[in-house]
Design a protein around this motif. Structure first.
Motif, PDB file in Angstrom:
ATOM      1  N   LYS A  36       0.949  -1.299  -0.124  1.00 54.61           N
ATOM      2  CA  LYS A  36       0.072  -0.128  -0.016  1.00 54.61           C
ATOM      3  C   LYS A  36       0.735   1.192  -0.117  1.00 54.61           C
ATOM      4  CE  LYS A  36      -3.739   2.238   2.962  1.00 54.61           C
ATOM      5  NZ  LYS A  36      -3.392   3.481   2.912  1.00 54.61           N
ATOM      6  N   LEU A  37       1.673   1.334   0.759  1.00 58.12           N
ATOM      7  CA  LEU A  37       2.636   2.407   0.985  1.00 58.12           C
ATOM      8  C   LEU A  37       3.584   2.760  -0.127  1.00 58.12           C
ATOM      9  CD1 LEU A  37       3.844   2.185   4.678  1.00 58.12           C
ATOM     10  CD2 LEU A  37       2.104   3.758   3.717  1.00 58.12           C
ATOM     11  N   VAL A  38       4.124   1.682  -0.831  1.00 58.11           N
ATOM     12  CA  VAL A  38       5.038   1.880  -1.961  1.00 58.11           C
ATOM     13  C   VAL A  38       3.939   2.068  -3.203  1.00 58.11           C
ATOM     14  CG1 VAL A  38       6.286   0.481  -3.701  1.00 58.11           C
ATOM     15  CG2 VAL A  38       6.741   0.238  -1.335  1.00 58.11           C
ATOM     16  N   LYS A  39       2.824   1.423  -3.387  1.00 53.65           N
ATOM     17  CA  LYS A  39       1.800   1.946  -4.584  1.00 53.65           C
ATOM     18  C   LYS A  39       1.591   3.387  -4.386  1.00 53.65           C
ATOM     19  CE  LYS A  39      -1.657  -0.489  -5.525  1.00 53.65           C
ATOM     20  NZ  LYS A  39      -2.845  -1.549  -5.549  1.00 53.65           N
ATOM     21  N   GLU A  40       1.222   3.908  -3.006  1.00 51.65           N
ATOM     22  CA  GLU A  40       1.013   5.220  -2.996  1.00 51.65           C
ATOM     23  C   GLU A  40       2.244   6.559  -2.748  1.00 51.65           C
ATOM     24  OE1 GLU A  40      -1.395   5.368   0.653  1.00 51.65           O
ATOM     25  OE2 GLU A  40      -3.044   3.942  -0.438  1.00 51.65           O
ATOM     26  N   LYS A  41       3.269   5.547  -2.917  1.00 52.35           N
ATOM     27  CA  LYS A  41       4.760   6.307  -2.904  1.00 52.35           C
ATOM     28  C   LYS A  41       4.743   7.347  -1.571  1.00 52.35           C
ATOM     29  CE  LYS A  41       5.186   6.280  -7.812  1.00 52.35           C
ATOM     30  NZ  LYS A  41       5.325   7.065  -9.107  1.00 52.35           N
ATOM     31  N   ARG A  42       4.446   6.818  -0.571  1.00 50.59           N
ATOM     32  CA  ARG A  42       4.468   7.572   0.660  1.00 50.59           C
ATOM     33  C   ARG A  42       5.272   6.605   1.768  1.00 50.59           C
ATOM     34  NH1 ARG A  42       0.167   7.017   4.408  1.00 50.59           N
ATOM     35  NH2 ARG A  42      -1.523   5.562   3.570  1.00 50.59           N
ATOM     36  N   THR A  43       6.247   6.055   1.451  1.00 50.47           N
ATOM     37  CA  THR A  43       7.042   5.195   2.707  1.00 50.47           C
ATOM     38  C   THR A  43       7.853   6.018   3.274  1.00 50.47           C
ATOM     39  OG1 THR A  43       8.973   4.786   1.078  1.00 50.47           O
ATOM     40  CG2 THR A  43       7.052   3.296   0.758  1.00 50.47           C
ATOM     41  N   GLY A  44       8.194   7.072   2.918  1.00 54.64           N
ATOM     42  CA  GLY A  44       9.404   7.842   3.524  1.00 54.64           C
ATOM     43  C   GLY A  44      10.816   7.204   3.525  1.00 54.64           C
ATOM     44  N   SER A  45      11.511   7.559   4.166  1.00 52.62           N
ATOM     45  CA  SER A  45      13.049   7.155   4.080  1.00 52.62           C
ATOM     46  C   SER A  45      13.048   5.444   4.607  1.00 52.62           C
ATOM     47  CB  SER A  45      14.010   7.942   5.288  1.00 52.62           C
ATOM     48  OG  SER A  45      13.478   7.574   6.569  1.00 52.62           O
ATOM     49  N   LEU A  87      10.205   3.813   6.936  1.00 51.39           N
ATOM     50  CA  LEU A  87       9.363   2.501   6.365  1.00 51.39           C
ATOM     51  C   LEU A  87       9.817   1.414   7.320  1.00 51.39           C
ATOM     52  CD1 LEU A  87       7.460   1.322   4.502  1.00 51.39           C
ATOM     53  CD2 LEU A  87       9.409   0.781   3.195  1.00 51.39           C
ATOM     54  N   ALA A  88      11.063   1.104   7.639  1.00 47.05           N
ATOM     55  CA  ALA A  88      11.193   0.244   8.603  1.00 47.05           C
ATOM     56  C   ALA A  88      10.469  -0.058   9.848  1.00 47.05           C
ATOM     57  CB  ALA A  88      12.541  -0.104   8.951  1.00 47.05           C
ATOM     58  N   LYS A  89      10.374   1.430  10.396  1.00 46.51           N
ATOM     59  CA  LYS A  89       9.707   1.443  11.591  1.00 46.51           C
ATOM     60  C   LYS A  89       8.103   1.236  11.508  1.00 46.51           C
ATOM     61  CE  LYS A  89       9.241   5.106  15.492  1.00 46.51           C
ATOM     62  NZ  LYS A  89       9.546   6.258  15.785  1.00 46.51           N
ATOM     63  N   ARG A  90       7.667   1.634  10.627  1.00 48.35           N
ATOM     64  CA  ARG A  90       6.396   1.414  10.152  1.00 48.35           C
ATOM     65  C   ARG A  90       5.759  -0.059  10.127  1.00 48.35           C
ATOM     66  NH1 ARG A  90       3.704   5.743   6.234  1.00 48.35           N
ATOM     67  NH2 ARG A  90       1.676   4.994   7.334  1.00 48.35           N
ATOM     68  N   LEU A  91       6.953  -0.740   9.469  1.00 47.05           N
ATOM     69  CA  LEU A  91       6.528  -2.098   9.369  1.00 47.05           C
ATOM     70  C   LEU A  91       6.893  -2.854  10.611  1.00 47.05           C
ATOM     71  CD1 LEU A  91       7.795  -2.697   5.886  1.00 47.05           C
ATOM     72  CD2 LEU A  91       5.606  -2.307   6.476  1.00 47.05           C
ATOM     73  N   SER A  92       7.587  -2.378  11.728  1.00 46.23           N
ATOM     74  CA  SER A  92       8.089  -3.044  13.030  1.00 46.23           C
ATOM     75  C   SER A  92       9.148  -3.967  12.609  1.00 46.23           C
ATOM     76  CB  SER A  92       6.859  -3.551  13.540  1.00 46.23           C
ATOM     77  OG  SER A  92       5.659  -2.504  13.854  1.00 46.23           O
ATOM     78  N   VAL A  93      10.052  -3.656  11.716  1.00 42.89           N
ATOM     79  CA  VAL A  93      11.138  -4.317  11.534  1.00 42.89           C
ATOM     80  C   VAL A  93      12.465  -3.386  11.361  1.00 42.89           C
ATOM     81  CG1 VAL A  93      10.008  -5.925  10.341  1.00 42.89           C
ATOM     82  CG2 VAL A  93      11.167  -4.142   8.965  1.00 42.89           C
ATOM     83  N   SER A  94      13.750  -3.996  11.438  1.00 43.14           N
ATOM     84  CA  SER A  94      14.901  -3.265  11.388  1.00 43.14           C
ATOM     85  C   SER A  94      15.097  -2.967   9.937  1.00 43.14           C
ATOM     86  CB  SER A  94      15.894  -3.923  11.703  1.00 43.14           C
ATOM     87  OG  SER A  94      16.379  -5.257  11.119  1.00 43.14           O
ATOM     88  N   ARG A  95      15.995  -1.981   9.890  1.00 38.45           N
ATOM     89  CA  ARG A  95      16.363  -1.517   8.235  1.00 38.45           C
ATOM     90  C   ARG A  95      16.790  -2.646   7.791  1.00 38.45           C
ATOM     91  NH1 ARG A  95      20.771   1.495   5.630  1.00 38.45           N
ATOM     92  NH2 ARG A  95      19.743   2.941   4.324  1.00 38.45           N
ATOM     93  N   ASN A 108      11.377  11.158  -1.759  1.00 43.99           N
ATOM     94  CA  ASN A 108      11.783  10.330  -0.627  1.00 43.99           C
ATOM     95  C   ASN A 108      10.739   9.184  -0.231  1.00 43.99           C
ATOM     96  OD1 ASN A 108      12.937  10.179   2.174  1.00 43.99           O
ATOM     97  ND2 ASN A 108      11.335  11.376   3.030  1.00 43.99           N
ATOM     98  N   SER A 109      10.513   8.275  -1.080  1.00 44.56           N
ATOM     99  CA  SER A 109       9.993   7.216  -1.049  1.00 44.56           C
ATOM    100  C   SER A 109      10.161   5.805  -1.855  1.00 44.56           C
ATOM    101  CB  SER A 109       8.353   7.446  -1.375  1.00 44.56           C
ATOM    102  OG  SER A 109       7.571   6.399  -1.277  1.00 44.56           O
ATOM    103  N   PHE A 110       9.977   4.759  -1.535  1.00 43.55           N
ATOM    104  CA  PHE A 110      10.244   3.679  -2.126  1.00 43.55           C
ATOM    105  C   PHE A 110       9.038   3.721  -3.413  1.00 43.55           C
ATOM    106  CE2 PHE A 110      12.569   2.440   1.316  1.00 43.55           C
ATOM    107  CZ  PHE A 110      13.657   1.663   0.587  1.00 43.55           C
ATOM    108  N   GLU A 111       9.432   3.106  -4.604  1.00 40.51           N
ATOM    109  CA  GLU A 111       8.288   3.035  -5.676  1.00 40.51           C
ATOM    110  C   GLU A 111       8.566   1.625  -6.385  1.00 40.51           C
ATOM    111  OE1 GLU A 111       8.537   6.562  -7.956  1.00 40.51           O
ATOM    112  OE2 GLU A 111      10.848   6.143  -8.755  1.00 40.51           O
ATOM    113  N   TYR A 112       7.580   1.284  -7.236  1.00 44.03           N
ATOM    114  CA  TYR A 112       7.541  -0.004  -7.896  1.00 44.03           C
ATOM    115  C   TYR A 112       8.553   0.478  -8.996  1.00 44.03           C
ATOM    116  CZ  TYR A 112       4.516  -2.759  -5.029  1.00 44.03           C
ATOM    117  OH  TYR A 112       4.068  -3.495  -3.833  1.00 44.03           O
ATOM    118  N   ARG A 172       2.793  -1.916 -11.106  1.00 43.87           N
ATOM    119  CA  ARG A 172       2.041  -0.842 -10.395  1.00 43.87           C
ATOM    120  C   ARG A 172       1.841  -1.550  -8.798  1.00 43.87           C
ATOM    121  NH1 ARG A 172      -2.293   1.702 -13.566  1.00 43.87           N
ATOM    122  NH2 ARG A 172      -1.878   3.422 -12.280  1.00 43.87           N
ATOM    123  N   GLY A 173       1.999  -2.747  -8.487  1.00 45.31           N
ATOM    124  CA  GLY A 173       1.881  -3.267  -7.137  1.00 45.31           C
ATOM    125  C   GLY A 173       1.858  -4.604  -7.606  1.00 45.31           C
TER     126      GLY A 173
END
Length: 111
Positions: free
Chosen positions: A15-24, A28-36, A60-64, A68-69
């Motif tokens: 969802k975040l990658v499709k919307e291009k709003r992952t942040g750094s 993103l790692a923090k939002r997914l509750s994982v380490s970098r 400032n986002s990950f993208e496909y 498209r997803g």
């Protein structure tokens, strides 16, 4: 249930990658509750399955890259005894940790 958390993590990533709003990567790692480092392992697993995700510094986002997803479907139900006989195989996926899935002959892949 760790397996369900993994599915939810992958759905949120998509969802975040499709919307291009992952942040750094750190955000993103923090939002997914994982380490970098774990985030990059997840991205490598996806790349091994021809899902290419790159970081775009300008936005400032990950993208496909080439799609498209992804479509991730998950269903859960208890099998009856007669249905257990329809299971005809399995495979190990390496998303996040080892997960077993089974394929029934008359349906699409079900996790």
């Amino acid at each position: 249930m760790e397996f369900i958390k993994q599915i939810e993590r992958l759905q949120l990533l998509n969802k975040l990658v499709k919307e291009k709003r992952t942040g750094s990567p750190e955000e993103l790692a923090k939002r997914l509750s994982v380490s970098r480092a774990k985030l990059y392992l997840i991205l490598e697993e996806l790349r091994d399955r021809n899902v290419y995700i790159k970081f775009n510094k300008r936005i400032n986002s990950f993208e496909y890259e080439a799609c498209r997803g992804i479509n991730l479907e998950f269903s859960f139900r208890i099998l009856r005894q007669d249905e257990e006989k329809l299971i005809n195989g399995g495979k190990i996926l390496n998303f996040f940790l080892r997960v077993h899935y089974f394929r029934r002959s008359e349906t699409k892949l079900a996790l």
